[in-house]
Write a protein that holds these residues in place. Structure first.
Motif, PDB file in Angstrom:
ATOM      1  N   ALA A   6       0.855  -1.177   0.000  1.00 53.35           N
ATOM      2  CA  ALA A   6       0.000   0.000   0.000  1.00 53.35           C
ATOM      3  C   ALA A   6       0.895   1.232   0.000  1.00 53.35           C
ATOM      4  O   ALA A   6       1.969   1.231   0.605  1.00 53.35           O
ATOM      5  N   SER A   7       0.456   2.281  -0.705  1.00 50.45           N
ATOM      6  CA  SER A   7       1.214   3.529  -0.732  1.00 50.45           C
ATOM      7  C   SER A   7       0.262   4.712  -0.730  1.00 50.45           C
ATOM      8  O   SER A   7      -0.893   4.601  -1.155  1.00 50.45           O
ATOM      9  N   CYS A   8       0.758   5.841  -0.250  1.00 52.75           N
ATOM     10  CA  CYS A   8       0.020   7.095  -0.358  1.00 52.75           C
ATOM     11  C   CYS A   8       1.030   8.188  -0.675  1.00 52.75           C
ATOM     12  O   CYS A   8       2.223   8.044  -0.416  1.00 52.75           O
ATOM     13  N   ASP A   9       0.526   9.260  -1.266  1.00 53.90           N
ATOM     14  CA  ASP A   9       1.418  10.341  -1.678  1.00 53.90           C
ATOM     15  C   ASP A   9       0.899  11.672  -1.175  1.00 53.90           C
ATOM     16  O   ASP A   9      -0.149  11.743  -0.545  1.00 53.90           O
ATOM     17  N   ASP A  10       1.618  12.726  -1.494  1.00 54.87           N
ATOM     18  CA  ASP A  10       1.267  14.038  -0.957  1.00 54.87           C
ATOM     19  C   ASP A  10       0.417  14.887  -1.888  1.00 54.87           C
ATOM     20  O   ASP A  10       0.146  16.032  -1.578  1.00 54.87           O
ATOM     21  N   ALA A  11      -0.050  14.320  -3.012  1.00 55.33           N
ATOM     22  CA  ALA A  11      -0.736  15.186  -3.964  1.00 55.33           C
ATOM     23  C   ALA A  11      -2.041  14.642  -4.539  1.00 55.33           C
ATOM     24  O   ALA A  11      -2.932  15.421  -4.848  1.00 55.33           O
ATOM     25  N   THR A  12      -2.184  13.344  -4.699  1.00 56.60           N
ATOM     26  CA  THR A  12      -3.314  12.837  -5.476  1.00 56.60           C
ATOM     27  C   THR A  12      -4.559  12.512  -4.671  1.00 56.60           C
ATOM     28  O   THR A  12      -5.636  12.400  -5.233  1.00 56.60           O
ATOM     29  N   GLY A  13      -4.436  12.309  -3.358  1.00 57.54           N
ATOM     30  CA  GLY A  13      -5.597  11.976  -2.541  1.00 57.54           C
ATOM     31  C   GLY A  13      -6.019  10.520  -2.623  1.00 57.54           C
ATOM     32  O   GLY A  13      -7.147  10.184  -2.295  1.00 57.54           O
ATOM     33  N   PHE A  14      -5.121   9.643  -3.051  1.00 61.49           N
ATOM     34  CA  PHE A  14      -5.432   8.216  -3.174  1.00 61.49           C
ATOM     35  C   PHE A  14      -4.468   7.380  -2.347  1.00 61.49           C
ATOM     36  O   PHE A  14      -3.302   7.711  -2.211  1.00 61.49           O
TER      37      PHE A  14
END
Length: 177
Positions: free
Chosen positions: A148-156
């Motif tokens: 699982a991953s999350c990022d600082d821009a896409t909201g997913f």
């Protein structure tokens, strides 16, 4: 010197690893019933500040990532660096050791989610997240079959299938206005 990351041992809950501006991984043993901790080992080797650190499942190794994009695997039994990998072009923002094997997932400032075979020092999967500035967090599933991953821009939050080597699912995270 500021501390920028910390990890608690997953087995004993007595070991703590820290990393920071001094470019060293410090491993501490908490003393039961005492407010102090004993420094077990101080591990040098990074040439830029440490941005993330984590123990493996057995507390035999600690893995660290730096602002310079370097991943280092330390063998705690020998008290030395066992592997050094240039993992990302920029910051290693987060990392997570695989629950069963010699693999590490990393998320970088270059918007890539990567899975590393640390024995071979080889990237076995790399996924560029379009529109992401940096990957803020990565975690293996408990069975080790996806990341699982999350990022600082896409909201997913994204789930990567390691067997198929592709995106499994995107979960939109609602944002409050």
């Amino acid at each position: 010197t500021s501390v920028t990351c910390v990890s608690l041992g997953r087995r004993s809950f007595e070991l703590v690893a820290t990393g920071g501006e001094d470019q060293r991984v410090n491993v501490w043993r908490l003393r039961s019933g005492d407010s102090s901790a004993a420094n077990v080992v101080s591990l040098p080797g990074h040439s830029s500040p440490i941005s993330c650190v984590s123990f493996d499942e057995n507390e035999a190794q600690v893995v660290s990532g730096s602002r310079g994009g370097v991943l280092r695997l330390y063998d705690l039994g020998e008290g030395r660096c066992a592997r050094t990998i240039q993992a990302h072009r920029t910051l290693v923002k987060d990392l997570h050791p695989h629950p069963f094997g010699d693999f590490v997932a990393t998320g970088g400032g270059d918007a890539h989610v990567k899975v590393w075979d640390v024995r071979r020092k080889a990237c076995i999967q790399s996924h560029k997240v379009v529109g992401a500035g940096q990957i803020n967090a990565v975690r293996f599933s408990p069975d080790g079959r996806w990341v699982a991953s999350c990022d600082d821009a896409t909201g997913f939050v994204r789930f990567w299938d390691l067997t198929a080597g592709k995106l499994l699912q995107e979960l939109p995270v609602s944002r409050e206005s």
